[in-house]
Design a protein around this motif. Sequence first.
Motif, PDB file in Angstrom:
ATOM      1  N   THR A  60       5.308  -0.709   3.113  1.00  0.00           N
ATOM      2  CA  THR A  60       4.341  -0.652   2.018  1.00  0.00           C
ATOM      3  C   THR A  60       4.541  -1.849   1.087  1.00  0.00           C
ATOM      4  O   THR A  60       3.564  -2.486   0.679  1.00  0.00           O
ATOM      5  N   TRP A  64       1.631  -4.416   0.399  1.00  0.00           N
ATOM      6  CA  TRP A  64       1.106  -4.568  -0.955  1.00  0.00           C
ATOM      7  C   TRP A  64       1.191  -6.025  -1.416  1.00  0.00           C
ATOM      8  O   TRP A  64       0.328  -6.488  -2.162  1.00  0.00           O
ATOM      9  N   LYS A  67      -1.861  -7.477   0.157  1.00  0.00           N
ATOM     10  CA  LYS A  67      -3.057  -7.007  -0.549  1.00  0.00           C
ATOM     11  C   LYS A  67      -3.200  -7.696  -1.910  1.00  0.00           C
ATOM     12  O   LYS A  67      -4.305  -8.031  -2.328  1.00  0.00           O
ATOM     13  N   LEU A  75      -2.516  -1.201  -7.166  1.00  0.00           N
ATOM     14  CA  LEU A  75      -2.151  -0.489  -5.939  1.00  0.00           C
ATOM     15  C   LEU A  75      -1.169   0.630  -6.272  1.00  0.00           C
ATOM     16  O   LEU A  75      -0.241   0.432  -7.046  1.00  0.00           O
ATOM     17  N   TYR A  82      -3.131   5.642  -1.208  1.00  0.00           N
ATOM     18  CA  TYR A  82      -4.126   4.563  -1.150  1.00  0.00           C
ATOM     19  C   TYR A  82      -5.236   4.919  -0.157  1.00  0.00           C
ATOM     20  O   TYR A  82      -6.416   4.828  -0.471  1.00  0.00           O
TER      21      TYR A  82
END
Length: 126
Positions: A60, A64, A67, A75, A82
């Motif tokens: 993650t 992230w 992202k 986030l 999510y």
Amino acid sequence: MSLSLLDYLFTIIHLLIIGANLLLWIWPKTRKLHLYIVGITLFCWLFLGIWYGIGYCPVTDWQWQIKSKLGETNLPNSFVKYHLDNITGLNIPDTTVDFITLGTFLVAIICSVKLNFFSNSASAKQ
């Protein structure tokens, strides 16, 4: 490799890890593998969680970061939250998602331990 492709690949990796954690205890040939995968998950959530926060997932964290580079903001801490929020269009409370995630994970671990160590078919195969 483009950031969008990496984001997509991390989503696939996440889904495979979640699927493995929840389902690999079902089939006799994958039960030992399941124990290793849930062990790694627990290690990340609890031991790495000492430094990064309980429930920490490096996958993650890496996703992230991607992202964020793609421009996504705000986030949540949880990959599951999510995607549940995106799929349902709701803003499900973090604690609800965490409870469901932990609950299903613990059920899978209990099933795995029972089948790996306490079932007649497990002891016959060892």
